[in-house]
Each structure stands twice: as structure tokens, then as C-alpha cells.
Design a protein around this motif. Structure first.
Motif, PDB file in Angstrom:
ATOM      1  N   LEU A 101      -0.097  -2.373  -0.308  1.00 47.12           N
ATOM      2  CA  LEU A 101      -0.323  -0.983   0.093  1.00 47.12           C
ATOM      3  C   LEU A 101      -1.793  -0.707   0.409  1.00 47.12           C
ATOM      4  O   LEU A 101      -2.116  -0.012   1.370  1.00 47.12           O
ATOM      5  N   ASN A 102      -2.673  -1.263  -0.406  1.00 49.29           N
ATOM      6  CA  ASN A 102      -4.091  -0.897  -0.381  1.00 49.29           C
ATOM      7  C   ASN A 102      -4.861  -1.780   0.615  1.00 49.29           C
ATOM      8  O   ASN A 102      -4.925  -2.997   0.463  1.00 49.29           O
ATOM      9  N   PRO A 128       3.028   0.647   2.783  1.00 49.88           N
ATOM     10  CA  PRO A 128       3.974   0.780   1.669  1.00 49.88           C
ATOM     11  C   PRO A 128       5.089  -0.258   1.812  1.00 49.88           C
ATOM     12  O   PRO A 128       5.710  -0.349   2.877  1.00 49.88           O
TER      13      PRO A 128
END
Ligand code: SAH
Ligand code: DHB
Ligand code: MG
Length: 230
Positions: A101-102, A128
Motif C-alpha cells: 500500500l505504502n 491497496p
């Protein structure tokens, strides 16, 4: 190296750390690549302490090797530590896809994967994981899937994993016990409930054969789910 004499009842984190340190000193090689990757993750401020410990990373690698995995999927990359262990199991033409996600973590993971000389085999996909997984319709199914992202989404990830893994393939899920919180009814946070929801789904799931085993280490104890797709 000084080895601390453990308590005969191995109940503390120090006892587990001590036992792992001893066995690791015989079974795991000094690993400059992993050392450099961990240092880079630490320098960049990643919470690398939530990565799997070395002995579990190597277990993942050996499990993937033992089924001659050619295609591996990971959900939850962080700094690429477990991804490097897993990618080491791959043959020359093997591939690992890892979802994160990051964006910052993904960047550091790509750096670490490059340090390990594995960039040609590993693809880090940012976003995501649920959305990425929903778009995945691979021509060839995966042999091995490691789920290690937000625990609240475990049931969704597991459903996708069943769809994306070949028959006879392996699905491992990290953090099944969460230092005992999963078995403690007074805890009801999203992560704990996510693990419980997965356990409920797995009871009588005709698609997989499963077991979960404890994974004690210097961080406390947790568990791996080991599932084989029928
Ligand atoms: N497998 C790694 C550790 C992963 S930690 C290792 O052992 O080295 C969990 C990771 O899941 C974190 O990097 C976190 O950013 C990521 N994550 C959390 N929610 C996510 C989501 N919805 N989609 C994708 N990744 C997510
Ligand atoms: C966390 C995540 C993990 O995958 C793990 O193994 C330990 C901790 C966390 O998000 O805190
Ligand atoms: Mg984990």
C-alpha cells in the motif's frame, strides 16, 4: 557469542530469543545482503521490526523451494525482507509479485531487492492490495502465496489467494496468534477480529487443508497458517 542460560519454563520473550539465537547460529549463514537490506529499511525509517525474523524468512524460502515454486505472490511487502527470502527460492525464470500500500515502503523494498540482485525476478505493485488482487487474472496461477498485510482484510486476501493459487499450491498467512490476543476474548480490535474471521471461514472450508503453528521469536509469539489448496 555469549549464550544466556534460559529459564526451564520457556515463557518469556528472552527465552524464545535465546533459543532462536542458538539454533540460528548453527543453521543460518551470515547474510550481508539481509544485513544491508535491514539497515537500509532502518535508515529510511521503516518499521522493519514487523518483518518476519530470519529463521521464519528462511522457512518460507525452504517451503517454496520444496514445491519448486516458480511463481510466488506476497501480500504486504514492507521493505522487501520476506520477499528477498522467498525470491531466493525461485529458479532463473521464476517470478515474485509483491503488493504494498505504502509508496515509500515500496520504494525502499525495490532498493533492497536490487541490493539482493533480485530485481529481474521481483515486481512490487503499489496500491491497496484488495484492489490490486481484484484486477489480477494471471495466465498462470501462483505456486505459493504469503499473506502478511493488514490482518483486518485477511478473509478477502485468503479468498483471492484461493482463486490465484494452483491446486496443490501453498498459502501461508502470518500473524495468526498475535501474542495470544486472538484467543483472548477481551480483545476486539480490527486485526484480532480479522484473524478470527479467517479462522471461522476456514472451519469446514472444502477448498483447503490447513494447520496453524506457533512461531515464537524475540518479538513474542505468533503463528503461521499453512494451507494447501485442494
Ligand atoms: N512481509 C513483510 C512485512 C509486511 S508488514 C516482511 O516480513 O518483510 C505489513 C505490510 O502490509 C506493511 O508494509 C503495510 O504497509 C502493508 N499493508 C497494510 N495494509 C495494506 C493494504 N491494504 N494493501 C497492501 N499492503 C498493505
Ligand atoms: C504488524 C504486522 C505484521 O505483519 C507483523 O508480523 C507484526 C506486526 C503490525 O502491523 O503491527
Ligand atoms: Mg507479519
Amino acid at each position: 557469542m555469549a549464550i544466556i542460560v534460559p529459564n526451564v519454563n520457556p515463557t518469556t520473550i528472552e527465552d524464545w530469543a535465546c533459543s532462536a539465537e542458538l539454533t540460528n547460529s548453527f543453521l543460518l549463514e551470515e547474510d550481508q545482503v539481509m544485513r544491508a537490506a535491514l539497515k537500509n529499511a532502518e535508515d529510511k525509517g521503516l518499521p522493519h521490526e514487523i518483518a518476519v525474523p530470519a529463521e521464519q524468512g528462511k522457512l518460507l524460502q525452504l517451503l517454496a523451494t520444496s514445491i519448486r515454486a516458480k511463481r510466488i505472490l506476497e501480500i504486504g511487502t514492507l521493505g522487501g525482507y520476506s520477499a528477498i527470502w522467498l525470491a531466493r527460492a525461485l529458479p532463473e525464470d521464476g517470478e515474485l509479485v509483491t503488493l504494498e500500500l505504502n509508496e515509500t515502503y515500496a520504494k525502499v523494498a525495490r532498493e533492497n531487492i536490487a541490493i539482493a540482485g533480485l530485481s529481474s525476478k521481483v515486481k512490487v505493485v503499489v496500491g491497496p492490495a484488495k484492489a490490486t488482487l481484484a484486477k489480477m487474472k494471471p495466465e498462470h496461477l501462483f505456486d505459493f502465496i504469503f499473506i502478511d498485510a493488514d490482518k483486518a482484510s485477511n478473509t478477502d486476501y485468503f479468498k483471492h489467494a484461493k482463486r490465484l493459487v494452483r491446486r496443490g499450491g501453498t498459502i501461508i498467512v502470518d500473524n495468526m496468534m498475535l501474542v495470544g490476543l486472538v484467543a483472548n476474548p477481551t480483545y476486539t480490535d480490527d486485526n484480532v477480529e480479522g484473524v478470527r474471521a479467517l479462522l471461522k471461514e476456514l472451519k469446514n472450508d472444502p477448498d483447503v487443508d490447513c494447520t496453524a503453528v506457533g512461531t515464537a521469536c524475540y518479538k513474542g509469539f505468533d503463528g503461521f497458517l499453512y494451507a494447501v489448496r485442494k
